[in-house]
Design a protein around this motif. Structure first.
Motif, PDB file in Angstrom:
ATOM      1  N   LEU A 163       0.821  -1.213   0.000  1.00 51.69           N
ATOM      2  CA  LEU A 163       0.000   0.000   0.000  1.00 51.69           C
ATOM      3  C   LEU A 163       0.852   1.260   0.000  1.00 51.69           C
ATOM      4  O   LEU A 163       0.527   2.234  -0.680  1.00 51.69           O
ATOM      5  CB  LEU A 163      -0.951  -0.002   1.196  1.00 51.69           C
ATOM      6  N   ALA A 164       1.945   1.257   0.747  1.00 53.48           N
ATOM      7  CA  ALA A 164       2.835   2.427   0.763  1.00 53.48           C
ATOM      8  C   ALA A 164       3.386   2.684  -0.630  1.00 53.48           C
ATOM      9  O   ALA A 164       3.443   3.824  -1.092  1.00 53.48           O
ATOM     10  CB  ALA A 164       3.968   2.216   1.762  1.00 53.48           C
ATOM     11  N   LEU A 165       3.765   1.637  -1.336  1.00 52.96           N
ATOM     12  CA  LEU A 165       4.296   1.773  -2.687  1.00 52.96           C
ATOM     13  C   LEU A 165       3.213   2.215  -3.678  1.00 52.96           C
ATOM     14  O   LEU A 165       3.405   3.148  -4.454  1.00 52.96           O
ATOM     15  CB  LEU A 165       4.903   0.440  -3.146  1.00 52.96           C
ATOM     16  N   LYS A 166       2.067   1.570  -3.633  1.00 52.20           N
ATOM     17  CA  LYS A 166       1.004   1.848  -4.597  1.00 52.20           C
ATOM     18  C   LYS A 166       0.349   3.208  -4.382  1.00 52.20           C
ATOM     19  O   LYS A 166      -0.134   3.815  -5.331  1.00 52.20           O
ATOM     20  CB  LYS A 166      -0.071   0.756  -4.540  1.00 52.20           C
ATOM     21  N   ARG A 167       0.308   3.679  -3.132  1.00 56.52           N
ATOM     22  CA  ARG A 167      -0.339   4.966  -2.862  1.00 56.52           C
ATOM     23  C   ARG A 167       0.595   6.154  -3.073  1.00 56.52           C
ATOM     24  O   ARG A 167       0.139   7.287  -3.091  1.00 56.52           O
ATOM     25  CB  ARG A 167      -0.905   4.992  -1.444  1.00 56.52           C
ATOM     26  N   ALA A 168       1.871   5.910  -3.245  1.00 55.51           N
ATOM     27  CA  ALA A 168       2.812   6.988  -3.555  1.00 55.51           C
ATOM     28  C   ALA A 168       2.767   7.212  -5.059  1.00 55.51           C
ATOM     29  O   ALA A 168       3.471   6.580  -5.830  1.00 55.51           O
ATOM     30  CB  ALA A 168       4.215   6.612  -3.098  1.00 55.51           C
ATOM     31  N   THR A 169       1.903   8.115  -5.478  1.00 64.71           N
ATOM     32  CA  THR A 169       1.606   8.286  -6.904  1.00 64.71           C
ATOM     33  C   THR A 169       2.346   9.447  -7.541  1.00 64.71           C
ATOM     34  O   THR A 169       2.189   9.696  -8.723  1.00 64.71           O
ATOM     35  CB  THR A 169       0.104   8.538  -7.091  1.00 64.71           C
ATOM     36  N   GLY A 170       3.103  10.190  -6.783  1.00 67.35           N
ATOM     37  CA  GLY A 170       3.697  11.416  -7.287  1.00 67.35           C
ATOM     38  C   GLY A 170       2.947  12.625  -6.758  1.00 67.35           C
ATOM     39  O   GLY A 170       3.483  13.711  -6.661  1.00 67.35           O
ATOM     40  N   GLU A 171       1.681  12.405  -6.409  1.00 68.93           N
ATOM     41  CA  GLU A 171       0.880  13.449  -5.757  1.00 68.93           C
ATOM     42  C   GLU A 171       0.654  13.104  -4.297  1.00 68.93           C
ATOM     43  O   GLU A 171       0.336  13.967  -3.500  1.00 68.93           O
ATOM     44  CB  GLU A 171      -0.444  13.623  -6.482  1.00 68.93           C
ATOM     45  N   ASN A 172       0.791  11.841  -3.951  1.00 65.06           N
ATOM     46  CA  ASN A 172       0.648  11.380  -2.576  1.00 65.06           C
ATOM     47  C   ASN A 172       2.005  10.903  -2.070  1.00 65.06           C
ATOM     48  O   ASN A 172       2.742  10.247  -2.794  1.00 65.06           O
ATOM     49  CB  ASN A 172      -0.325  10.199  -2.488  1.00 65.06           C
ATOM     50  N   LEU A 173       2.309  11.226  -0.836  1.00 63.57           N
ATOM     51  CA  LEU A 173       3.526  10.748  -0.190  1.00 63.57           C
ATOM     52  C   LEU A 173       3.114   9.757   0.889  1.00 63.57           C
ATOM     53  O   LEU A 173       2.308  10.079   1.754  1.00 63.57           O
ATOM     54  CB  LEU A 173       4.294  11.920   0.439  1.00 63.57           C
ATOM     55  N   SER A 174       3.648   8.559   0.830  1.00 62.49           N
ATOM     56  CA  SER A 174       3.324   7.553   1.838  1.00 62.49           C
ATOM     57  C   SER A 174       4.197   7.759   3.066  1.00 62.49           C
ATOM     58  O   SER A 174       5.426   7.814   2.962  1.00 62.49           O
ATOM     59  CB  SER A 174       3.561   6.142   1.294  1.00 62.49           C
ATOM     60  N   ILE A 175       3.569   7.888   4.199  1.00 63.08           N
ATOM     61  CA  ILE A 175       4.272   8.018   5.478  1.00 63.08           C
ATOM     62  C   ILE A 175       3.777   6.894   6.374  1.00 63.08           C
ATOM     63  O   ILE A 175       2.573   6.711   6.545  1.00 63.08           O
ATOM     64  CB  ILE A 175       3.986   9.385   6.136  1.00 63.08           C
ATOM     65  N   ILE A 176       4.717   6.147   6.919  1.00 62.42           N
ATOM     66  CA  ILE A 176       4.377   5.042   7.815  1.00 62.42           C
ATOM     67  C   ILE A 176       4.759   5.454   9.220  1.00 62.42           C
ATOM     68  O   ILE A 176       5.923   5.732   9.500  1.00 62.42           O
ATOM     69  CB  ILE A 176       5.107   3.752   7.392  1.00 62.42           C
TER      70      ILE A 176
END
Length: 73
Positions: free
Chosen positions: A40-53
């Motif tokens: 999910l962190a990889l797939k949701r980092a779209t260039g407009e979204n930054l994945s933060i865990i």
């Protein structure tokens, strides 16, 4: 199959192309940290979204090791 269904569900977007907010409850050993979280962190980092865990400090080292191992592959 359950993990694939959960990933698909958590990657659904609305009409505005934003990810829908969802909560899924899984039992211990259900693949939350080692399967779902990295994908999910990889797939949701779209260039407009930054994945933060963000995890509790007591789980930081365990999650860091797991995520490093998975992301290096």
């Amino acid at each position: 199959q359950n993990q694939l269904d959960n990933i698909d569900s958590l990657l659904e977007t609305g009409d505005d192309n934003r990810f829908n907010s969802k909560v899924i409850q899984l039992i211990m050993g259900g693949g939350k940290s080692k399967v779902l979280l990295p994908i999910l962190a990889l797939k949701r980092a779209t260039g407009e979204n930054l994945s933060i865990i963000e995890v509790p400090q007591s789980l930081y080292k365990t999650n860091l090791n797991d995520l490093n191992t998975v992301s290096l592959r």
